[in-house]
Design a protein around this motif. Structure first.
Motif, PDB file in Angstrom:
ATOM      1  N   THR A 179       0.762  -1.227   0.017  1.00 54.92           N
ATOM      2  CA  THR A 179       0.073   0.059   0.018  1.00 54.92           C
ATOM      3  C   THR A 179       0.965   1.331  -0.021  1.00 54.92           C
ATOM      4  O   THR A 179       0.288   2.339  -0.291  1.00 54.92           O
ATOM      5  N   ARG A 180       1.959   0.987   0.481  1.00 53.82           N
ATOM      6  CA  ARG A 180       2.960   2.293   0.669  1.00 53.82           C
ATOM      7  C   ARG A 180       3.976   2.023  -0.794  1.00 53.82           C
ATOM      8  O   ARG A 180       5.076   1.582  -0.634  1.00 53.82           O
ATOM      9  N   ILE A 181       3.608   2.788  -1.870  1.00 50.51           N
ATOM     10  CA  ILE A 181       4.466   2.584  -3.094  1.00 50.51           C
ATOM     11  C   ILE A 181       4.567   3.855  -3.576  1.00 50.51           C
ATOM     12  O   ILE A 181       3.896   4.741  -3.645  1.00 50.51           O
ATOM     13  N   ALA A 182       6.092   4.042  -4.000  1.00 55.08           N
ATOM     14  CA  ALA A 182       6.532   5.298  -4.186  1.00 55.08           C
ATOM     15  C   ALA A 182       7.095   5.175  -5.796  1.00 55.08           C
ATOM     16  O   ALA A 182       7.800   4.140  -6.143  1.00 55.08           O
ATOM     17  N   ALA A 183       6.663   5.961  -6.622  1.00 53.21           N
ATOM     18  CA  ALA A 183       7.410   6.069  -7.886  1.00 53.21           C
ATOM     19  C   ALA A 183       8.215   7.042  -8.036  1.00 53.21           C
ATOM     20  O   ALA A 183       8.195   8.170  -7.453  1.00 53.21           O
ATOM     21  N   LEU A 184       9.546   6.752  -8.752  1.00 48.70           N
ATOM     22  CA  LEU A 184      10.724   7.567  -8.578  1.00 48.70           C
ATOM     23  C   LEU A 184      10.373   8.715  -9.715  1.00 48.70           C
ATOM     24  O   LEU A 184      11.146   8.907 -10.826  1.00 48.70           O
ATOM     25  N   GLY A 185       9.368   9.571  -9.539  1.00 53.78           N
ATOM     26  CA  GLY A 185       9.314  10.697 -10.249  1.00 53.78           C
ATOM     27  C   GLY A 185       7.729  11.308 -10.275  1.00 53.78           C
ATOM     28  O   GLY A 185       6.979  10.507 -10.372  1.00 53.78           O
ATOM     29  N   THR A 186       7.801  12.639 -10.110  1.00 57.30           N
ATOM     30  CA  THR A 186       6.160  13.072 -10.006  1.00 57.30           C
ATOM     31  C   THR A 186       5.848  13.827 -11.353  1.00 57.30           C
ATOM     32  O   THR A 186       6.761  14.685 -11.673  1.00 57.30           O
ATOM     33  N   TYR A 187       4.861  14.072 -11.696  1.00 55.31           N
ATOM     34  CA  TYR A 187       4.355  14.611 -13.008  1.00 55.31           C
ATOM     35  C   TYR A 187       4.313  16.219 -12.607  1.00 55.31           C
ATOM     36  O   TYR A 187       3.918  16.450 -11.761  1.00 55.31           O
ATOM     37  N   HIS A 188       4.809  16.842 -13.692  1.00 51.97           N
ATOM     38  CA  HIS A 188       4.734  18.127 -13.667  1.00 51.97           C
ATOM     39  C   HIS A 188       4.441  18.546 -15.216  1.00 51.97           C
ATOM     40  O   HIS A 188       4.981  18.182 -16.074  1.00 51.97           O
ATOM     41  N   PRO A 189       3.337  19.564 -15.322  1.00 53.01           N
ATOM     42  CA  PRO A 189       3.031  19.724 -16.827  1.00 53.01           C
ATOM     43  C   PRO A 189       3.885  20.196 -17.591  1.00 53.01           C
ATOM     44  O   PRO A 189       4.113  20.437 -19.011  1.00 53.01           O
ATOM     45  N   LEU A 190       4.978  21.098 -16.994  1.00 58.77           N
ATOM     46  CA  LEU A 190       6.042  21.682 -17.693  1.00 58.77           C
ATOM     47  C   LEU A 190       7.554  21.020 -17.799  1.00 58.77           C
ATOM     48  O   LEU A 190       8.104  20.792 -18.879  1.00 58.77           O
ATOM     49  N   ILE A 191       7.763  20.789 -16.427  1.00 59.57           N
ATOM     50  CA  ILE A 191       9.204  20.193 -16.264  1.00 59.57           C
ATOM     51  C   ILE A 191       9.102  18.770 -16.760  1.00 59.57           C
ATOM     52  O   ILE A 191       9.971  18.072 -17.486  1.00 59.57           O
ATOM     53  N   HIS A 192       7.988  17.924 -16.346  1.00 54.79           N
ATOM     54  CA  HIS A 192       8.014  16.464 -16.624  1.00 54.79           C
ATOM     55  C   HIS A 192       6.650  16.038 -17.177  1.00 54.79           C
ATOM     56  O   HIS A 192       6.126  15.288 -16.347  1.00 54.79           O
ATOM     57  N   PRO A 193       6.315  16.458 -18.385  1.00 59.50           N
ATOM     58  CA  PRO A 193       5.033  16.182 -18.765  1.00 59.50           C
ATOM     59  C   PRO A 193       4.703  14.867 -19.529  1.00 59.50           C
ATOM     60  O   PRO A 193       4.174  14.768 -20.600  1.00 59.50           O
ATOM     61  N   GLU A 194       5.132  13.757 -18.751  1.00 58.41           N
ATOM     62  CA  GLU A 194       5.110  12.341 -19.520  1.00 58.41           C
ATOM     63  C   GLU A 194       4.021  11.674 -18.808  1.00 58.41           C
ATOM     64  O   GLU A 194       3.507  11.832 -17.437  1.00 58.41           O
ATOM     65  N   LEU A 195       3.404  10.447 -19.604  1.00 55.53           N
ATOM     66  CA  LEU A 195       2.497   9.813 -19.340  1.00 55.53           C
ATOM     67  C   LEU A 195       2.580   8.627 -17.935  1.00 55.53           C
ATOM     68  O   LEU A 195       1.648   8.364 -17.124  1.00 55.53           O
ATOM     69  N   ARG A 196       3.892   8.037 -17.672  1.00 59.02           N
ATOM     70  CA  ARG A 196       4.226   7.122 -16.632  1.00 59.02           C
ATOM     71  C   ARG A 196       3.881   7.891 -15.239  1.00 59.02           C
ATOM     72  O   ARG A 196       3.081   7.300 -14.445  1.00 59.02           O
ATOM     73  N   SER A 197       4.611   9.090 -15.087  1.00 63.59           N
ATOM     74  CA  SER A 197       4.148   9.685 -13.677  1.00 63.59           C
ATOM     75  C   SER A 197       2.939  10.217 -13.614  1.00 63.59           C
ATOM     76  O   SER A 197       2.630  10.308 -12.368  1.00 63.59           O
ATOM     77  N   ARG A 198       2.469  10.583 -14.669  1.00 69.35           N
ATOM     78  CA  ARG A 198       1.157  11.193 -14.695  1.00 69.35           C
ATOM     79  C   ARG A 198      -0.001  10.247 -14.049  1.00 69.35           C
ATOM     80  O   ARG A 198      -1.140  10.426 -13.418  1.00 69.35           O
ATOM     81  N   THR A 199       0.140   8.898 -14.523  1.00 67.43           N
ATOM     82  CA  THR A 199      -0.832   7.797 -14.426  1.00 67.43           C
ATOM     83  C   THR A 199      -0.532   7.125 -12.995  1.00 67.43           C
ATOM     84  O   THR A 199      -1.506   6.667 -12.449  1.00 67.43           O
ATOM     85  N   PHE A 200       0.592   7.296 -12.524  1.00 63.48           N
ATOM     86  CA  PHE A 200       0.747   6.559 -11.400  1.00 63.48           C
ATOM     87  C   PHE A 200      -0.114   6.985 -10.032  1.00 63.48           C
ATOM     88  O   PHE A 200      -0.711   5.974  -9.660  1.00 63.48           O
ATOM     89  N   PRO A 201      -0.355   8.255  -9.887  1.00 68.70           N
ATOM     90  CA  PRO A 201      -0.957   8.348  -8.837  1.00 68.70           C
ATOM     91  C   PRO A 201      -2.703   8.276  -9.070  1.00 68.70           C
ATOM     92  O   PRO A 201      -3.277   7.843  -8.280  1.00 68.70           O
ATOM     93  N   GLU A 202      -2.902   8.270 -10.484  1.00 72.47           N
ATOM     94  CA  GLU A 202      -4.356   8.000 -10.857  1.00 72.47           C
ATOM     95  C   GLU A 202      -4.568   6.529 -10.646  1.00 72.47           C
ATOM     96  O   GLU A 202      -5.624   6.013 -10.271  1.00 72.47           O
ATOM     97  N   ALA A 203      -3.515   5.653 -10.959  1.00 68.80           N
ATOM     98  CA  ALA A 203      -3.550   4.053 -10.811  1.00 68.80           C
ATOM     99  C   ALA A 203      -3.696   3.893  -9.124  1.00 68.80           C
ATOM    100  O   ALA A 203      -4.434   2.907  -8.795  1.00 68.80           O
ATOM    101  N   MET A 204      -2.946   4.483  -8.558  1.00 66.49           N
ATOM    102  CA  MET A 204      -3.161   4.542  -6.867  1.00 66.49           C
ATOM    103  C   MET A 204      -4.489   4.706  -6.413  1.00 66.49           C
ATOM    104  O   MET A 204      -5.133   3.867  -5.727  1.00 66.49           O
ATOM    105  N   HIS A 205      -5.022   5.897  -6.748  1.00 68.77           N
ATOM    106  CA  HIS A 205      -6.421   6.135  -6.345  1.00 68.77           C
ATOM    107  C   HIS A 205      -7.476   5.448  -6.679  1.00 68.77           C
ATOM    108  O   HIS A 205      -8.380   5.077  -5.929  1.00 68.77           O
ATOM    109  N   ALA A 206      -7.327   4.773  -7.677  1.00 70.36           N
ATOM    110  CA  ALA A 206      -8.199   3.587  -8.394  1.00 70.36           C
ATOM    111  C   ALA A 206      -8.267   2.291  -7.449  1.00 70.36           C
ATOM    112  O   ALA A 206      -9.587   2.001  -7.498  1.00 70.36           O
ATOM    113  N   LEU A 207      -7.375   2.302  -6.795  1.00 70.28           N
ATOM    114  CA  LEU A 207      -7.356   1.364  -5.992  1.00 70.28           C
ATOM    115  C   LEU A 207      -7.455   1.650  -4.205  1.00 70.28           C
ATOM    116  O   LEU A 207      -7.200   1.078  -3.424  1.00 70.28           O
ATOM    117  N   GLY A 208      -7.907   2.824  -4.146  1.00 75.17           N
ATOM    118  CA  GLY A 208      -8.127   3.474  -2.844  1.00 75.17           C
ATOM    119  C   GLY A 208      -6.827   3.646  -2.209  1.00 75.17           C
ATOM    120  O   GLY A 208      -6.848   3.914  -0.832  1.00 75.17           O
TER     121      GLY A 208
END
Length: 343
Positions: A179-208
């Protein structure tokens, strides 16, 4: 370097005849053709392809801009693209943009100066190269994107199914009990606008599940930043029990940090990464991965180029998102009492 005039002089023919021997040999008398061919071999003459391209306005040369030539993913991608193009009679010019759209713009201008007929581009982050890519398209240069697609751009593209792959990774770790999972990088629309880091929190939230602020850091996906973030995460009062590296280069940094901290996967923390780099199967324990279909990506990108140049581009953009493949190895397991406890 020998010129066509040197070849003509040695063969005892006119420059026009020497050129015809190279371009239309069937039109010459066999004896004349042999004289020119003997002169070519003696002088080690090679036609100036770039000069021909400048005269004709195009060439059988394709430009490839990757994000980083030292990353194994892009090296393998370039090799697959080059092999497919070479088999069809095309040559390849390779450069990198270091994930920067500003550097992207510089490389695009240089490649257009070489009169390339098409460009395969892993766009840099940002908007500085978008308008230039569109202008190149209007000038007849075929553009296909790989690995990353500029939002709303009209180009053909081939990428990993980034969203599906990250959901697969998060679901796999959650099924193991994390349940304590960390991705190595957080989405930012200007600095780091890629789909892997963007999807990670969405996938986490989908599992509660939630992602604590202390686990989040906006950064480029390279070995050094992953190393620093891993050291930070694993020395928190409540560290993650699983780490998700968003590419194979990050995984190397994370693995190095864990070893220096005296932590061992999966007893102390599970480690999962995108990219099946060769080293991931050689360490102890071997690293579980989401494998990208890099060979297919490169081959399909080259085939799109060949088809566009020989038959014309399609009426509708080609958009291919290829699935990743989960390879379970020894670095992921259910959280242990040791990993659940604080360090």
């Amino acid at each position: 370097m020998a010129t066509i005039n040197d070849v003509a002089r040695l063969a005892g023919v006119s420059p026009t005849t020497a050129k015809r021997a190279l371009r239309e040999p069937e039109l010459l008398h066999p004896d004349t053709l042999k004289k020119v061919q003997d002169a070519v071999r003696t002088l080690h003459y090679e036609p100036d392809q770039r000069a021909g391209a400048l005269r004709g306005g195009q060439s059988r040369t394709v430009g490839l801009i990757v994000a980083s030539i030292v990353e194994p993913f892009f090296a393998e991608l370039a090799r697959c693209i080059g092999r497919t193009l070479h088999a069809a009679g095309y040559s390849l010019i390779l450069s990198e943009n270091e994930y920067s759209s500003e550097r992207d713009l510089d490389e695009l201008k240089l490649m257009y100066g070489q009169r390339v007929s098409a460009m395969i581009v892993r766009p840099g982050y940002g908007e500085k190269s978008r308008d230039h890519l569109l202008r190149l398209r209007e000038r007849g240069v075929y553009i296909v994107e790989v690995d990353y697609h500029l939002p709303d751009a009209p180009f053909d593209y081939i990428t990993l199914d980034h969203r599906g792959s990250i959901r697969m990774a998060v679901n796999y770790l959650r099924d193991l009990g994390h349940t304590r999972i960390a991705a190595l990088g957080t989405y930012h629309p200007l600095i780091h606008p890629e789909l892997r880091s963007r999807t990670f929190p969405e996938a986490m939230h989908a599992l509660g599940l939630t992602v604590p602020e202390t686990y989040q850091r906006v950064m480029l996906l390279n070995e050094d930043t992953a190393y620093d973030l891993t050291r930070h995460l694993m020395t928190l009062p409540t560290p993650p029990t699983a780490l998700l590296a968003l590419n194979g280069t990050q995984a190397a940094g994370a693995y190095r940090a864990l070893r220096e901290l005296g932590l061992r996967p999966p007893q102390d923390v599970s480690l999962l990464t995108v990219d099946n780099y060769s080293w991931t199967a050689l360490v102890d324990p071997p690293i579980s991965v989401i494998e990208q279909p890099v060979e297919r990506m490169g081959t399909e990108a080259a085939r799109l180029v060949i088809r566009a140049l020989e038959e014309g581009p399609g009426d509708q953009p080609t958009q291919l998102e290829l699935p990743g493949r989960l390879i379970r190895r020894g670095s992921c397991a259910a959280p242990t009492t040791r990993s659940i406890s604080t360090l």
